[in-house]
Design an enzyme around this catalytic site. Sequence first.
Site, short mmCIF file in Angstrom:
data_model
loop_
_atom_site.label_atom_id
_atom_site.label_comp_id
_atom_site.label_asym_id
_atom_site.label_seq_id
_atom_site.Cartn_x
_atom_site.Cartn_y
_atom_site.Cartn_z
N PRO A 1 0.84 -1.21 0.00
CA PRO A 1 0.00 0.00 0.00
C PRO A 1 0.87 1.25 0.00
O PRO A 1 2.04 1.20 0.38
CB PRO A 1 -0.78 -0.12 1.31
CG PRO A 1 0.09 -0.94 2.21
CD PRO A 1 0.92 -1.85 1.33
N GLY B 1 0.11 4.64 -10.27
CA GLY B 1 0.97 5.70 -9.74
C GLY B 1 1.53 6.53 -10.88
O GLY B 1 0.96 6.56 -11.99
N SER B 2 2.67 7.15 -10.64
CA SER B 2 3.20 8.09 -11.63
C SER B 2 3.83 7.35 -12.81
O SER B 2 4.28 6.21 -12.69
CB SER B 2 4.26 8.99 -10.98
OG SER B 2 5.44 8.24 -10.78
N GLU C 1 -1.42 1.67 -14.49
CA GLU C 1 -2.37 2.78 -14.56
C GLU C 1 -1.59 4.01 -14.11
O GLU C 1 -1.28 4.15 -12.92
CB GLU C 1 -3.55 2.45 -13.64
CG GLU C 1 -4.81 3.17 -14.06
CD GLU C 1 -5.08 4.34 -13.17
OE1 GLU C 1 -4.64 5.46 -13.55
OE2 GLU C 1 -5.71 4.16 -12.12
N ARG D 1 -12.92 16.39 -7.31
CA ARG D 1 -12.95 15.13 -6.57
C ARG D 1 -11.59 14.91 -5.93
O ARG D 1 -10.56 15.05 -6.59
CB ARG D 1 -13.27 14.01 -7.59
CG ARG D 1 -13.46 12.64 -7.04
CD ARG D 1 -14.04 11.76 -8.16
NE ARG D 1 -13.95 10.36 -7.87
CZ ARG D 1 -13.37 9.47 -8.67
NH1 ARG D 1 -12.83 9.84 -9.83
NH2 ARG D 1 -13.35 8.19 -8.33
N CYS E 1 -6.01 10.74 -11.06
CA CYS E 1 -5.36 10.74 -12.37
C CYS E 1 -6.38 11.03 -13.47
O CYS E 1 -5.99 11.32 -14.60
CB CYS E 1 -4.61 9.44 -12.60
SG CYS E 1 -5.66 8.05 -12.42
C1 SIN Z 1 -7.08 7.29 -9.92
O1 SIN Z 1 -7.03 8.49 -9.72
O2 SIN Z 1 -6.04 6.61 -9.98
C2 SIN Z 1 -8.37 6.54 -10.09
C3 SIN Z 1 -9.59 7.36 -10.16
C4 SIN Z 1 -10.84 6.56 -10.44
O3 SIN Z 1 -10.84 5.33 -10.44
O4 SIN Z 1 -11.87 7.19 -10.69
#
Ligand code: SIN
Length: 495
Positions: free
Chosen positions: A191, A248-249, A270, A298, A304
């Site tokens: 985590p 992450g980045s 992702e 949000r 991301c």
């Molecule tokens: C993220 O910001 O990595 C995921 C956002 C989402 O699942 O809506």
Amino acid sequence: MTASSSSPPTAGSALPADLPTGLLIGGEWRAAGSGGTFAVHDPATTDVLAEVSDAGEQDALDALTAADAAFREWRTVAPRDRSELLRAVFEAITARTDEIAAVITAEGGKPLAESRAEVAYAADYVRWFAEQAVRMEGLARRAPAGTHHQLVLRKPVGPALLITPWNFPIAMIARKLAPALAAGCSVVVKPAQLTPLTTALVAEIVRAELAARHLPTGVVNVVPSSSASRISRPLLADPRLRKLSFTGSTEVGASLLKQAADGILRTSMELGGNAPFLVFDDADLDAAVEGAVAAKMRNSGQTCVAANRFLVQEGVAEEFTARLTEAFGRLVVGPGDRPGTTVGPLIQQSAVDRVTEVVQQADDAGAQVRVGGMRPEGRGWFYLPTVLDGVTPDMRVVTEEVFGPVAPVLRFGSEDEGVDLANATPFGLVAYAYTRDVGRVMRLTERIDAGMLGVNRGMVSDASAPFGGVKRSGLGREGGEAGIEEYVDPMYVAL
Ligand code: SIN
């Protein structure tokens, strides 16, 4: 909770008394081998919330040993039993929404209403993959030459390392862990250092449900650590690991991909985004402003999929910017557990510093601050919702992923110009477009370079849809039918 021989540290009084703060290895909570801990902070006050066990290399390898042993049994468990386990986890998470939401808010800062929404979003992934666990399609047919038959089976890839981010501490583990378990994989979870407490709560829910069904508790292992590479390096070099899923980045993702290459690991990445939010002259402006607030604010802009660049057609640019400024001015900044708060703090001091820096750079280069543009008085890692007008494409606030409550507005003339601006980034996670013209919508689906497109919607995320990006935003998809495919290998049998 199971007893452990060497006790892990305990959580502070603001958190549930039985919240585990150790490592979960082979179904037992325990302290780190070194006995070391690291502090978790409340971003609204900067106070220390808890001390959490700080896993090292040997702890990570112990977790993989447990995951590898459990995998041998878990892969033989009937899909229906895996499905029912996940269904029970969905129900337990849903029943404990308020408790989990309080932990998310304590360590991540987001307003309680957003934390509750995140719990529901996470639970939805668990329910979706409970349903998918018994719907794994294969193939049986006669070979075209008629010489034999062909079966294609779907087999779990094996033990997986799941590295999760701090911005959605339950949703991101849910959308990796649920498909992994549904497919028959076991996992080691690393985590985020900033938000390990929510993961611990969820892991304990899963452990308890596994134990209650006499299923192998070692399928879920958790190794919080103050050093991500201390966990990832030994695991990525170990041939027992077969899968890496990271959120992450882009920089860290690229480095992990290089390390995963030696082991020829299956990977899902992702990564970063730089989402354009296009508003055309024919848009419903009320809907566009409402969508803009949702897409930008949000988690205080720390997602991301946050709208990073507001690209507005000349005819409505002034009206849209004025209304967005008004809407941002009405937002209530404060601690996530204070009633009425709509915007919480950023995650840490360095995040506030970065946002301050990019806004300052835009201001110096000629942008106008319509609202916000500074930190509020008082303690906590807060930054005011900010609208910047007169922004140009070369400013850092446009070229970089801001990850904060800042909306830079750029103006464009023709549809072609808008699309070119939208695509002028190495990233391609999501785009948003507001227009009433169906023909334009179809042109955008062909021309926008992104994995996801929100049309007249400021939110695309949904457990039943494939979430993911193109270009430097990542590889693979999470959620939907595609999500479970990331954890299985097809096996062709000729007979
Ligand atoms: C993220 O910001 O990595 C995921 C956002 C989402 O699942 O809506």
